[in-house]
Design an enzyme around this catalytic site. Structure first.
Site, short mmCIF file in Angstrom:
data_model
loop_
_atom_site.label_atom_id
_atom_site.label_comp_id
_atom_site.label_asym_id
_atom_site.label_seq_id
_atom_site.Cartn_x
_atom_site.Cartn_y
_atom_site.Cartn_z
CB ALA A 168 -0.99 -0.06 1.22
N PRO A 206 -5.43 -3.26 1.46
CG PRO A 206 -5.02 -5.62 0.65
CD PRO A 206 -5.90 -4.04 0.29
CD GLU A 207 1.07 -1.99 5.46
OE1 GLU A 207 0.16 -1.23 5.31
OE2 GLU A 207 2.13 -1.61 5.61
CB SER A 208 1.27 -6.29 1.47
OG SER A 208 2.06 -6.65 0.10
NE ARG A 211 1.25 1.36 5.51
CZ ARG A 211 2.06 1.80 6.47
NH1 ARG A 211 2.57 2.93 6.77
NH2 ARG A 211 2.91 0.86 7.26
#
Ligand code: DMJ
Length: 646
Positions: A468, A516-518, A540
């Site tokens: 992200a 999502p974060e990744s 984020r």
């Protein structure tokens, strides 16, 4: 039993009234009592209402009261707007002036926003149920006085405030105000202000002076990157956002805290050089540029001085962590060969250069120029910069390359150093273009369904995923495309828009409409996280940063639309009773909150959203360049608020 009893009759089972009979004595008594009470209330009104007791006579008083009701107008229906013309709190920006009701209840703002949106919705459907009240939403600009002049006049200031005036110019940057012409956009922007107040007010209430807030448990968050040291990270990080939004009282409160409490003297713990730089030094420098208040410049210098021992290495590449009390330094033990990290030592240039220019202290610029020299001269595998470099040897660690975590803002700062220098620092732009050429050649990918992304690379192997964090790159490529015509210009714009689209997909393909974060790019699973440890969202801002930048550069309305989708998702899933929280899984309908309000939510997310729904003149990209934490720094030679000793 009814007092005025009737002999009930029924028709088809339902009662019907009887014909009226003459009053009985009990009834007469009751009517007399009601009449007396009415007379009493009427006389009391004349005797006790101040407006009607005035010496100037009853007729005049009536007309005065009538006038007041007339003036109140729509406010009888809807509370006064935040930028009401004659509010008691006047905010004066550097060359502009507007009024704002700083003590207005944020819930009223929210209610008003909801009502206005409802009216819009009805009008769009042609169901004109409610008239839109003609309330003053336009900010009134007038006084040429500076913000700080006003600050000194209106406050009992214990310590003298010194300011450095902007350079003489026939045009001064717009730093407050800048409303869009479209009223529905103005309403959206008001909603962002309400969000900022919800985040800030609760931080003030439950975690004042500490680093961050736990918005669910309503207490300070002590496990942030700054640990439990009471450094007021949210204050310093959020302050320029408050200023730009015109939240004058909140800004002053933060400024007073910084004046009295912000010093790193007794902090006996290791702090991240990078985080202190982007959040504290960057935040303070931004406030200095916006206001000219030397307090911010001096505090930035004081803190930067505390970081200097981290640079005492054989290569000049700084360590990642420093104990600012003892001066002891170290790197993260998880980093390859205990190296320093590219995105950390490569994200100091903007702040350190500017600091030298405004303090006349060369040391800071020397430090970052030296880092530049080292990374320029070292051999680069395939022209790419690995994420790790050892501060003693200058050797790369593992050859992991990324535009996400560990690499990201190093590239951003190459481009932005050139912009910040007024395009004088050509070396930085050349290094940027060369690095991106190699990135495009080796790491730019297209998923089976045509989504563009930049994968990570480990030695020669591509890792088909994107963080992200890497979503900021859409904005960066947009900027690189629009600031210079060269053989990469078109490619930059294509990649910029492609990355923005892919990141939007990552948001859109989740249940919560938050990324999502990744996320991976494997067959049948594109722009989605697979591992449960990647499914969290911690507020984020990178994707919104890209929406904002591309909106300014391309004027494609989809970027505002996508930005608003983020607002709706944040309100639905991240808004807590006392602030905003991350969530643990973006793929479930009712995600659990992680109970952390990150300071960058105020510094970055809410600032970029606010600017996305503002006019281009507010913090214009021709005059300002954003550091990695969204703190605007002035562009040398193009912005009189640079206030430097040229
Ligand atoms: C911010 O602190 C900065 O943008 C940093 O460069 C990396 N990302 C975080 C927020 O996600």
């Amino acid at each position: 039993m009814s007092l005025l009893s009737m002999h009930n009759r029924y028709l088809n089972g339902a009662p019907i009234p009887s014909p009226r009979k003459p009053f009985r004595s009990k009834e007469k008594c009751l009517i007399l009592m009601i009449f007396c009470i009415f007379i009493l209330v009427f006389c009391g009104t004349f005797l006790y209402l101040p407006e009607l007791r005035s010496s100037s006579g009853t007729r005049e008083s009536f007309s005065k009261m009538y006038k007041q009701i007339q003036d109140a107008g729509p406010d009888l229906l809807i509370p006064a707007p935040p930028y009401a013309e004659e509010s008691k709190n006047n905010i004066k920006s550097n060359n502009r002036h507007f009024n704002y009701q700083a003590d207005e209840d944020p819930h009223l703002l929210d209610d008003r926003y909801k009502l206005m949106m409802k009216i819009d919705e009805e009008q769009q459907k042609n169901q004109k149920v409610l008239e839109r009240p003609d309330i003053a939403l336009k900010i009134k600009f007038s006084s040429p006085k500076s913000y700080i002049e006003n600050y000194i006049e209106s406050e009992v200031v214990e310590n003298m405030i010194k300011t450095v005036p902007p350079a003489k110019s026939d045009h001064y940057p717009v730093t407050v105000g800048g409303e869009d012409n479209d009223e529905s956009i103005r309403m959206k922007r008001l909603k962002i202000v309400e969000m900022m107040r919800h985040a800030w007010d609760n931080y003030v209430k439950y975690a004042w002076g500490m680093n961050e807030l736990k918005p669910v448990s309503k207490k300070a968050h002590n496990n942030s990157v700054f640990g439990s040291a009471p450094l007021g990270a949210t204050i310093v990080d959020g302050l320029d956002t408050l200023y730009i939004m015109g939240l004058h009282d909140e800004f002053k409160r933060g400024r007073e805290w910084i004046a009295k409490h912000l010093n790193f003297d007794n902090i006996n713990m290791h702090l991240s050089v990078f985080e202190i730089n982007i959040r504290f030094i960057g935040g303070l420098l931004s406030c200095y540029a916006l206001t000219g208040d030397t307090l911010f410049r001096d505090k930035a210098e004081l803190i930067a001085n505390k970081l200097l021992p981290a640079f005492h290495t054989p290569t000049g590449i700084p360590y990642a962590l420093i104990n600012v009390k003892t001066g002891s330094v170290e790197n993260y033990n998880w980093a390859s060969a205990s190296s320093s990290i590219l995105s950390e030592f490569g994200t100091l240039h903007l702040e350190f250069s500017y600091l030298s220019d405004i303090t006349n202290n060369k040391i800071f610029k020397e430090k970052v120029q030296h880092i530049r020299k080292v990374v320029k001269e070292v051999d680069k595998p395939k022209g790419l910069y690995p994420n790790y470099m050892h501060p003693k040897t200058g050797n790369w660690g593992q050859h992991h390359i990324s535009l996400g975590g560990l690499g990201d803002s190093f590239y951003e700062y190459l481009l932005k150093s050139w912009i910040q220098s007024g395009r004088v620092d050509k070396e930085a732009r050349e290094m940027f273009d060369e690095a991106m050429e190699a990135v495009f050649k080796h790491m730019l990918q297209e998923s089976p369904s045509g989504l563009l992304y930049i994968s990570d690379m480990k030695y020669d192997k591509l890792d088909q995923k994107m963080d992200a964090l890497a979503c900021f790159a859409g904005g960066m490529f947009g900027l690189s495309s629009k600031t210079l015509q060269n053989e990469m210009t078109n490619k930059y714009l294509t990649v910029a828009e492609g990355i923005a689209n892919t990141c939007h997909e990552a948001y859109n393909r989740s249940t919560a409409k938050l990324a999502p974060e990744s996320f991976k790019f494997t067959e049948g699973n594109e722009a989605r996280a697979i591992k449960s440890s990647d499914k969290y969202y911690i507020l984020r801002p990178e994707t919104v940063e890209t929406y904002f930048t591309l909106w300014r550069l391309t004027k494609n309305p989809k970027y505002r639309k996508w930005g608003w989708e983020v607002v709706e998702a944040l309100e639905k899933h991240c808004r807590a009773e006392a602030g905003y929280s991350g969530i643990k899984n973006v793929y479930v309908p009712n995600p659990i909150k992680d109970d952390v309000q990150q300071s960058y939510f105020l510094a970055e997310m809410l600032k970029y959203l606010y600017l996305l729904f503002s006019d281009d003149s507010l913090i214009s990209l021709n005059e300002w360049v954003f550091n990695s934490e969204a703190h605007p720094l002035p562009i040398k030679g193009h912005n009189p608020f640079y206030r430097g000793k040229h």
